[in-house]
Design a protein around this motif. Structure first.
Motif, short mmCIF file in Angstrom:
data_model
loop_
_atom_site.label_atom_id
_atom_site.label_comp_id
_atom_site.label_asym_id
_atom_site.label_seq_id
_atom_site.Cartn_x
_atom_site.Cartn_y
_atom_site.Cartn_z
N LYS A 87 -26.61 21.41 -66.77
CA LYS A 87 -25.34 22.11 -66.65
C LYS A 87 -25.60 23.29 -65.70
CE LYS A 87 -21.47 24.04 -69.12
NZ LYS A 87 -20.89 24.39 -70.42
N ALA A 88 -24.90 23.29 -64.58
CA ALA A 88 -25.21 24.25 -63.52
C ALA A 88 -24.05 25.20 -63.25
CB ALA A 88 -25.54 23.50 -62.23
N LEU A 89 -24.41 26.36 -62.75
CA LEU A 89 -23.47 27.35 -62.23
C LEU A 89 -23.88 27.62 -60.80
CD1 LEU A 89 -21.21 29.49 -62.43
CD2 LEU A 89 -23.00 31.10 -63.17
N ALA A 90 -22.97 27.32 -59.85
CA ALA A 90 -23.22 27.61 -58.44
C ALA A 90 -22.34 28.78 -58.04
CB ALA A 90 -22.91 26.38 -57.59
N TYR A 91 -22.88 29.69 -57.23
CA TYR A 91 -22.08 30.84 -56.82
C TYR A 91 -22.31 31.18 -55.36
CZ TYR A 91 -26.12 33.99 -56.90
OH TYR A 91 -27.31 34.60 -56.64
N CYS A 92 -21.33 31.85 -54.80
CA CYS A 92 -21.39 32.42 -53.45
C CYS A 92 -20.47 33.65 -53.47
CB CYS A 92 -20.99 31.39 -52.38
SG CYS A 92 -19.35 30.69 -52.60
N ARG A 93 -19.90 34.04 -52.36
CA ARG A 93 -19.03 35.22 -52.37
C ARG A 93 -17.78 34.99 -53.20
NH1 ARG A 93 -14.57 37.07 -50.35
NH2 ARG A 93 -14.30 35.32 -48.95
N SER A 94 -17.14 33.83 -53.01
CA SER A 94 -15.88 33.55 -53.71
C SER A 94 -15.92 32.29 -54.56
CB SER A 94 -14.76 33.40 -52.68
OG SER A 94 -14.97 32.22 -51.91
N GLY A 95 -16.95 31.49 -54.41
CA GLY A 95 -17.04 30.18 -55.06
C GLY A 95 -16.64 29.05 -54.14
N THR A 96 -16.04 29.37 -53.00
CA THR A 96 -15.56 28.33 -52.09
C THR A 96 -16.71 27.54 -51.45
OG1 THR A 96 -13.53 29.55 -51.65
CG2 THR A 96 -14.17 27.88 -50.03
N ARG A 97 -17.68 28.22 -50.89
CA ARG A 97 -18.80 27.50 -50.26
C ARG A 97 -19.53 26.64 -51.28
NH1 ARG A 97 -21.61 32.43 -47.27
NH2 ARG A 97 -20.21 33.54 -48.66
N SER A 98 -19.69 27.15 -52.50
CA SER A 98 -20.34 26.36 -53.55
C SER A 98 -19.53 25.09 -53.84
CB SER A 98 -20.48 27.18 -54.83
OG SER A 98 -21.35 28.27 -54.63
N THR A 99 -18.22 25.24 -53.91
CA THR A 99 -17.36 24.08 -54.17
C THR A 99 -17.40 23.09 -53.02
OG1 THR A 99 -15.89 25.42 -55.55
CG2 THR A 99 -14.99 23.35 -54.70
N LEU A 100 -17.34 23.59 -51.80
CA LEU A 100 -17.36 22.70 -50.64
C LEU A 100 -18.69 21.97 -50.52
CD1 LEU A 100 -15.41 24.80 -47.99
CD2 LEU A 100 -14.53 23.06 -49.56
N LEU A 101 -19.80 22.65 -50.81
CA LEU A 101 -21.10 21.99 -50.77
C LEU A 101 -21.17 20.91 -51.85
CD1 LEU A 101 -23.90 21.73 -49.53
CD2 LEU A 101 -24.68 23.50 -51.13
N TRP A 102 -20.70 21.21 -53.05
CA TRP A 102 -20.64 20.20 -54.11
C TRP A 102 -19.79 19.01 -53.66
CZ3 TRP A 102 -15.96 18.78 -56.26
CH2 TRP A 102 -16.03 17.83 -57.28
N ALA A 103 -18.65 19.28 -53.03
CA ALA A 103 -17.75 18.22 -52.59
C ALA A 103 -18.44 17.31 -51.58
CB ALA A 103 -16.48 18.82 -51.99
N LEU A 104 -19.15 17.89 -50.64
CA LEU A 104 -19.88 17.09 -49.65
C LEU A 104 -20.97 16.26 -50.32
CD1 LEU A 104 -20.11 19.82 -46.89
CD2 LEU A 104 -18.75 17.70 -46.75
N ALA A 105 -21.66 16.85 -51.28
CA ALA A 105 -22.71 16.12 -52.01
C ALA A 105 -22.12 14.95 -52.78
CB ALA A 105 -23.45 17.08 -52.94
#
Length: 141
Positions: A87-105
């Motif tokens: 169970k992971a928590l990914a973060y960046c400035r707003s959460g957007t880059r983390s979400t987009l990286l997850w989406a690409l993966a």
């Protein structure tokens, strides 16, 4: 503050050292930092969050994403980070880059682009900036 993408991933804007304990209390066992050091010198840097995570008994990985975009090795690193089912928590400035990286993966692993968009949208994130890349990765998997 943590936005649930699916059962194994939540995303967040920049976390504090105290947020590490909050993440652990929510069952998180892995913190993924998608923010490059120095982007905000006042924010906790990678070594700070890593130390707090390790002290809390959590795994930690940094996959920094700058505003210049995403790369194949970053997508592969995200796939590898999530491969164990932690169970992971990914973060960046707003959460957007983390979400987009997850989406690409996810797309690279063959998840349907519309499903990726739905899950991201449920968490309040829009994958439109990388939708063409998602479609291409999904088609090639």
């Amino acid at each position: 503050m943590f936005r649930k993408i699916n059962d194994n991933l939540s995303v967040s804007p920049q976390i504090s050292l105290d947020d590490v304990a909050a993440a652990k209390a929510e069952g998180v066992s892995l913190i993924i930092n998608n923010r490059p050091d120095g982007e905000d010198p006042a924010a906790p840097q990678s070594t700070d969050i890593e130390a707090a995570a390790r002290d809390a008994g959590l795994k930690y990985i940094a996959i920094p994403i700058t505003h210049s975009g995403f790369s194949g090795p970053q997508v592969d690193a995200m796939i590898a980070a999530l491969a164990d089912g932690d169970k992971a928590l990914a973060y960046c400035r707003s959460g957007t880059r983390s979400t987009l990286l997850w989406a690409l993966a996810q797309a690279k692993q063959g998840v349907a682009p519309d499903e990726i968009a739905r899950l991201a949208g449920n968490a309040g994130y829009d994958i439109t900036p990388v939708r063409a890349m998602i479609d291409a990765l999904a088609a090639g998997s």
